[in-house]
Design a protein around this motif. Sequence first.
Motif: not given
Length: 234
Positions: A104-116, A143-145, A163-164, A198-208
Amino acid sequence: MVEDIIDILRENCDSKDNQSSYMAVQHVRDQLLSPSKRHELQPIWDKAVRFIEANESRIRLESQIIQGEEFEVWKWIHSVPNGAKVWQGQAFGEHNDTATSSLRYSPTPCLKVKNMFDTAVESDQEWYESVENAILEKTEDIADIVHIYVDDESKEGCVYIKCSSREAAGKARQCLHGWWFDGRLITARYLRLEHYHKQFPESVKAVRPLRFHKQQQKPSSLSQPYYRSTLEMT
């Protein structure tokens, strides 16, 4: 004794009439040691238990609620061919408050997943692709990544996801956080969008949205049935 324990756990897991992949340690002991021989054979039993804990990756010691009482249990972990990686079920209940609030309260479209993953034990040349595909397959239709990065030098097994939308990130976190994957417990937390860009500049234009691509000669990461304990169902 070790082989007898393994046989019991494997047969229990493979039984069509059984809905769980675990057995209480005490119950396994009671099947192997009759009351009249229990005191005499206890040292052999203790030695077998220590051997399993130190050497047997197919058996995981957990704590479960069985008919209202807490037991130490052994959980049988299915082996998977060709080095495939699979999702193995939830560590927490499906309706836990943390997962619900994150949706319900996701503050951002970005995640850091650990222990994969664990770089110290990965041997397959395409292991990082298997990790990426496992996440895309798990979140497919949920969910669209639009961007994903497997940090193959991370000692924490980190994967970064954009995510989208914030809503999609909440769904992705609920789908991943608190699940067992390849024998490891996965955690997911939010990352601020500006830090991600900032960490992944190529992700700025990622929409698909990215899509899962089945790897040849490897089973689906969802190919193993999920087993939920009594505790997880409460």
